[in-house]
Design a protein around this motif. Sequence first.
Motif, PDB file in Angstrom:
ATOM      1  N   GLY A  11       0.626  -0.892   0.202  1.00  0.00           N
ATOM      2  CA  GLY A  11      -0.222  -0.521   0.263  1.00  0.00           C
ATOM      3  C   GLY A  11       0.774   0.799   0.070  1.00  0.00           C
ATOM      4  O   GLY A  11       2.447   0.429   0.576  1.00  0.00           O
ATOM      5  N   THR A  12       0.713   2.450  -0.666  1.00  0.00           N
ATOM      6  CA  THR A  12       0.611   3.773  -0.710  1.00  0.00           C
ATOM      7  C   THR A  12       1.551   4.155   1.203  1.00  0.00           C
ATOM      8  O   THR A  12       2.508   5.320   1.039  1.00  0.00           O
ATOM      9  N   SER A  13       0.481   3.799   1.643  1.00  0.00           N
ATOM     10  CA  SER A  13       0.542   4.365   2.992  1.00  0.00           C
ATOM     11  C   SER A  13       0.429   4.117   4.359  1.00  0.00           C
ATOM     12  O   SER A  13       0.339   2.262   3.979  1.00  0.00           O
ATOM     13  N   GLY A  14       1.218   3.607   5.038  1.00  0.00           N
ATOM     14  CA  GLY A  14       1.526   2.133   6.033  1.00  0.00           C
ATOM     15  C   GLY A  14       2.928   2.438   6.978  1.00  0.00           C
ATOM     16  O   GLY A  14       3.756   1.723   6.509  1.00  0.00           O
ATOM     17  N   LEU A  15       2.739   2.679   8.128  1.00  0.00           N
ATOM     18  CA  LEU A  15       4.041   3.126   8.330  1.00  0.00           C
ATOM     19  C   LEU A  15       4.164   1.837   9.706  1.00  0.00           C
ATOM     20  O   LEU A  15       3.474   1.297   9.867  1.00  0.00           O
ATOM     21  N   ALA A  16       5.612   1.326   9.841  1.00  0.00           N
ATOM     22  CA  ALA A  16       6.050  -0.181  10.405  1.00  0.00           C
ATOM     23  C   ALA A  16       7.299  -0.186  11.177  1.00  0.00           C
ATOM     24  O   ALA A  16       7.849   0.521  11.388  1.00  0.00           O
ATOM     25  N   ILE A  17       6.606  -0.876  12.120  1.00  0.00           N
ATOM     26  CA  ILE A  17       7.877  -0.938  13.213  1.00  0.00           C
ATOM     27  C   ILE A  17       8.252  -2.341  13.497  1.00  0.00           C
ATOM     28  O   ILE A  17       7.098  -2.926  13.839  1.00  0.00           O
ATOM     29  N   VAL A  18       9.431  -2.932  14.193  1.00  0.00           N
ATOM     30  CA  VAL A  18       9.816  -3.614  13.551  1.00  0.00           C
ATOM     31  C   VAL A  18      10.625  -3.709  15.624  1.00  0.00           C
ATOM     32  O   VAL A  18      11.555  -2.840  16.051  1.00  0.00           O
ATOM     33  N   THR A  19      10.448  -4.679  15.817  1.00  0.00           N
ATOM     34  CA  THR A  19      11.114  -4.700  17.659  1.00  0.00           C
ATOM     35  C   THR A  19      11.532  -5.746  18.611  1.00  0.00           C
ATOM     36  O   THR A  19      11.452  -7.059  17.823  1.00  0.00           O
ATOM     37  N   ARG A  20      12.793  -5.295  19.033  1.00  0.00           N
ATOM     38  CA  ARG A  20      13.886  -6.675  19.651  1.00  0.00           C
ATOM     39  C   ARG A  20      13.971  -6.277  20.776  1.00  0.00           C
ATOM     40  O   ARG A  20      14.277  -5.460  21.425  1.00  0.00           O
ATOM     41  N   ARG A  58      -8.268   2.636   4.309  1.00  0.00           N
ATOM     42  CA  ARG A  58      -8.210   2.055   2.410  1.00  0.00           C
ATOM     43  C   ARG A  58      -7.638   0.786   2.124  1.00  0.00           C
ATOM     44  O   ARG A  58      -7.970   0.025   1.229  1.00  0.00           O
ATOM     45  N   TYR A  59      -7.060   0.296   3.636  1.00  0.00           N
ATOM     46  CA  TYR A  59      -5.865  -1.179   2.957  1.00  0.00           C
ATOM     47  C   TYR A  59      -6.023  -1.966   4.089  1.00  0.00           C
ATOM     48  O   TYR A  59      -5.392  -2.222   4.214  1.00  0.00           O
ATOM     49  N   LEU A 101       1.799  -8.014  12.537  1.00  0.00           N
ATOM     50  CA  LEU A 101       0.096  -7.322  13.362  1.00  0.00           C
ATOM     51  C   LEU A 101      -0.408  -6.347  12.387  1.00  0.00           C
ATOM     52  O   LEU A 101       0.494  -5.388  11.974  1.00  0.00           O
ATOM     53  N   SER A 102      -1.325  -6.676  12.266  1.00  0.00           N
ATOM     54  CA  SER A 102      -1.878  -5.511  11.182  1.00  0.00           C
ATOM     55  C   SER A 102      -2.692  -4.470  11.733  1.00  0.00           C
ATOM     56  O   SER A 102      -3.285  -4.884  12.553  1.00  0.00           O
ATOM     57  N   MET A 103      -2.382  -3.087  12.487  1.00  0.00           N
ATOM     58  CA  MET A 103      -2.868  -2.548  13.088  1.00  0.00           C
ATOM     59  C   MET A 103      -3.751  -1.502  12.401  1.00  0.00           C
ATOM     60  O   MET A 103      -3.094  -0.150  11.740  1.00  0.00           O
ATOM     61  N   GLU A 104      -4.956  -1.696  12.345  1.00  0.00           N
ATOM     62  CA  GLU A 104      -6.186  -0.791  11.538  1.00  0.00           C
ATOM     63  C   GLU A 104      -6.443  -0.041  12.616  1.00  0.00           C
ATOM     64  O   GLU A 104      -7.208  -0.249  13.645  1.00  0.00           O
ATOM     65  N   ILE A 105      -5.533   1.028  11.686  1.00  0.00           N
ATOM     66  CA  ILE A 105      -6.087   2.689  12.755  1.00  0.00           C
ATOM     67  C   ILE A 105      -7.853   3.377  12.555  1.00  0.00           C
ATOM     68  O   ILE A 105      -8.917   2.970  11.592  1.00  0.00           O
ATOM     69  N   GLY A 106      -8.526   2.858  13.520  1.00  0.00           N
ATOM     70  CA  GLY A 106      -9.468   3.926  14.228  1.00  0.00           C
ATOM     71  C   GLY A 106     -10.443   3.045  14.313  1.00  0.00           C
ATOM     72  O   GLY A 106     -11.360   2.921  15.349  1.00  0.00           O
ATOM     73  N   PHE A 108     -15.666  -4.124  -9.800  1.00  0.00           N
ATOM     74  CA  PHE A 108     -16.392  -4.634  -9.953  1.00  0.00           C
ATOM     75  C   PHE A 108     -17.371  -5.927  -8.880  1.00  0.00           C
ATOM     76  O   PHE A 108     -16.533  -6.141  -7.978  1.00  0.00           O
ATOM     77  N   GLY A 109     -18.578  -5.269  -8.212  1.00  0.00           N
ATOM     78  CA  GLY A 109     -18.725  -6.422  -7.539  1.00  0.00           C
ATOM     79  C   GLY A 109     -18.876  -5.925  -6.088  1.00  0.00           C
ATOM     80  O   GLY A 109     -18.308  -4.554  -5.852  1.00  0.00           O
ATOM     81  N   GLU A 110     -18.103  -6.481  -5.111  1.00  0.00           N
ATOM     82  CA  GLU A 110     -17.191  -6.335  -4.335  1.00  0.00           C
ATOM     83  C   GLU A 110     -16.171  -5.694  -3.940  1.00  0.00           C
ATOM     84  O   GLU A 110     -15.676  -5.188  -3.097  1.00  0.00           O
ATOM     85  N   HIS A 111     -15.359  -6.110  -4.998  1.00  0.00           N
ATOM     86  CA  HIS A 111     -14.163  -5.169  -5.469  1.00  0.00           C
ATOM     87  C   HIS A 111     -14.779  -3.180  -4.676  1.00  0.00           C
ATOM     88  O   HIS A 111     -13.281  -3.009  -4.454  1.00  0.00           O
ATOM     89  N   SER A 112     -16.013  -3.288  -5.766  1.00  0.00           N
ATOM     90  CA  SER A 112     -16.277  -1.810  -5.680  1.00  0.00           C
ATOM     91  C   SER A 112     -16.162  -1.143  -4.118  1.00  0.00           C
ATOM     92  O   SER A 112     -16.106  -0.226  -3.690  1.00  0.00           O
ATOM     93  N   ALA A 113     -16.066  -2.219  -2.646  1.00  0.00           N
ATOM     94  CA  ALA A 113     -16.200  -2.058  -2.239  1.00  0.00           C
ATOM     95  C   ALA A 113     -15.377  -0.918  -1.534  1.00  0.00           C
ATOM     96  O   ALA A 113     -15.171  -0.922  -0.526  1.00  0.00           O
ATOM     97  N   LEU A 114     -13.853  -0.982  -1.798  1.00  0.00           N
ATOM     98  CA  LEU A 114     -12.862  -1.779  -1.326  1.00  0.00           C
ATOM     99  C   LEU A 114     -12.210   0.077  -1.708  1.00  0.00           C
ATOM    100  O   LEU A 114     -12.049   0.197  -2.839  1.00  0.00           O
ATOM    101  N   LEU A 115     -11.853   0.715  -0.944  1.00  0.00           N
ATOM    102  CA  LEU A 115     -11.872   2.024  -1.625  1.00  0.00           C
ATOM    103  C   LEU A 115     -10.608   2.393  -2.167  1.00  0.00           C
ATOM    104  O   LEU A 115     -10.635   2.901  -3.126  1.00  0.00           O
ATOM    105  N   HIS A 116      -9.438   0.944  -1.877  1.00  0.00           N
ATOM    106  CA  HIS A 116      -8.095   1.980  -3.152  1.00  0.00           C
ATOM    107  C   HIS A 116      -7.921   0.303  -3.305  1.00  0.00           C
ATOM    108  O   HIS A 116      -7.162  -0.460  -2.717  1.00  0.00           O
TER     109      HIS A 116
END
Length: 761
Positions: free
Chosen positions: A113-122, A139-140, A153-158, A493-501
Amino acid sequence: MLAMASIWKLTVPILAILLCFAITDASKHKSPLKASRQKRQNLNNRYDLRDCDSIPPYEPDTVVPTDNVLEKLREEMRLKDIDAYVIPSSDAHQSEYLADRDQRRKFMSGFSGTSGLAIVTRNRQYTSRNKAAVWVDPRYFIQARQELDCNWLSMEIGEENVLEPDDWLTGDTYDESDDRHAQLPDNARVGFDPTLLDIITYFEWNETFIDSPRDIRLVALERNLIDIVWEELVGGEENLPEYPGEELIVLEDVYTGRNWQSKIFYDDPNEDFEYTVRQIMNERKAQVLVIHKLDEIAWLFNLRGEDIPFNPVFISYCIITNNDIRLYMWDGTRRTDRTRYPDVYEHLGLGCSSGGSSCISLRGYEDFLDDMTAFGRGSRTIWHSDETSFAIYDRVRDINRIEEPSPILLMKAQKNDVEILGMRSAHLKDSVALCNLFGWLQEKMDNMARDIRDRGNIEYLSELSVAEEAEKIRKSLWGEVYHGPSFATISAFGEHSALLHYEVTEETDIPIHYDGMFLFDSGAQYKEGTTDITRSFYFGDRPPEKIKNAYTLALMGHLDLMMAKFRSQVYGRELDGIARQPLWSNGFDYRHVTGHGVGHFLFAQEGPARIGLGYFEAEQPIVEGMFFTNEPGFYDDEEEGEEFGLRIENVMYVKRSQTEYSFSTYNYLEFEPVSFIPFEPRLIDFSLFSRKQINFYNAYATSVREEIGRNPKLDSRGREWLNWKTFHVKYDYEWEYNAATMPAHTTYLICLMILWSLFRI
């Protein structure tokens, strides 16, 4: 006469009763459908998504394995004594789209995706507490679950319990199964590349860390740890991807209206431009201006490049002083070579002998930070953007700093007369191309064999084939002035049209068939300007009521915003509700801005103004000459039944409005559309429209016929489709609130009042 009067007294109430029944029945059936919010269905039943909670975890074929890269990154983190490492989604210039060379987050995580900050911990003591996370906006959400393996982890903002990255890092919950926090130790060191992290993020996080009692610190590292891992895995720096470095495009004055010299300083006393960069610098008492945004540099020097997908820019920095102009260009020596590229060499005046203040000094891209260090040690006042990188910020002493939006941001957004004409020309070109496309699409649907109408055939017609046809038509129509898409085409088309990006690929491509929603969002780069437009269609005999209502309400908001008049010094956030009001009044909404700025043969999205909800610190008021999208929509992805999405998008520009009166010293402004593609009348319930909306709809349809219908580049299919979609609509209701839009209780009350009055006769 008395008998007639008696009959009249009996007849009128009966007619009134019948009228009331007719009106109330109309109000029942014509009122917009109210959306009911039901529990979200399990997304895993709709798409092929990962399921990290199952035993064993399920990962679809679309995920990218990351065990190896994470292991190597954590080893580098151990060597640098780092407990967490930040991977921003941008490059050193805060670009949305990235060259392959800067796709560090994608390399590490697989998420594209064009947006999405990542963090890796040790974790120093418990490797089972090692974590990796990517923050994604709505959107993603789906895309992240398709591409991230279960290491991430997918951290879904909001969403509930999803913290901001800085709060996640400072969280002190040590429950091993608790992913709400990073579970870092006290005194943890969070590493980052200072050329990639912007100062807004840096200071927000730093404040959070200072407020925390855990003494977590941000640590700038000289070398990017992802680059170290990447180089090791590909066998050396020479094997890393490179910037394309294609030939630069010179934009002549006929496209720009101003040469680059007149943007920085006056070179012709006969020209009277409003302001120059050095004038603005002098007003702010700045002696050095640092420019790091690629679209600002491209606009300033009337040059375009191809170093980044979809964005016609070139990798560079710029420093302007009262004494010189320094351009730091990647591979600049080759790309401005006098023998190979004489037009670029002459355009930039690289053989200039008139003096340093009016000449460009071409320097290596790698020399920029060293020069910034030298400037920072001096006593001159340095102006840098309030969105710049920490690497630039850290090289300037506070006593010598001006930290404000770049002056070029507004100069670029406020188009001059030549640029406005160019943008209009670009949108006319693109409107013709898309009308030809939609005529082709309609013919394909009309000729679809009956045995595949309910399921389609991917070889006959699909999302991908429509996107490819759009590219083919644009190239064939406009040749060398067409320079490719302005963003990744959304053909859904179809269900794909419901995806913002949603972005169609060979792996995600599905056939288009009858009884489904189709959303097409596409843009183009022309030498005259950048375009961005969306249309939505329903193929089938009778669109479902909810789709028709949602489309009608979105279009009503679209038209209302287009008709808006407002005074100067108004922010886009104060106009956003105009477009959302019809949707809001029926329980609908959408999760994106209503409008963003559009560049002139630059970025499809540009600041500093926008039309969107909420406070945005960098936002500036709307001014004359700006171009915006107008794109309300609706995306039904949370309820039972068929998923669909729709969006209606035109580009419009801001111009002076003529009003009878004028309050105080304000000017008054309005929008004018530059996109001319028909709406979809099959999805419109015109009984919901006001007279004003009907009139504007008809005027727009007339403009489409006049601007596009007479264009010789419009083919027969496109002309037939355009004429079919632009018929005029008659307004059949005399009341401002007709029976179709009036609330039922109001209708009943009016009927009772009529009856009571008549029975008193």
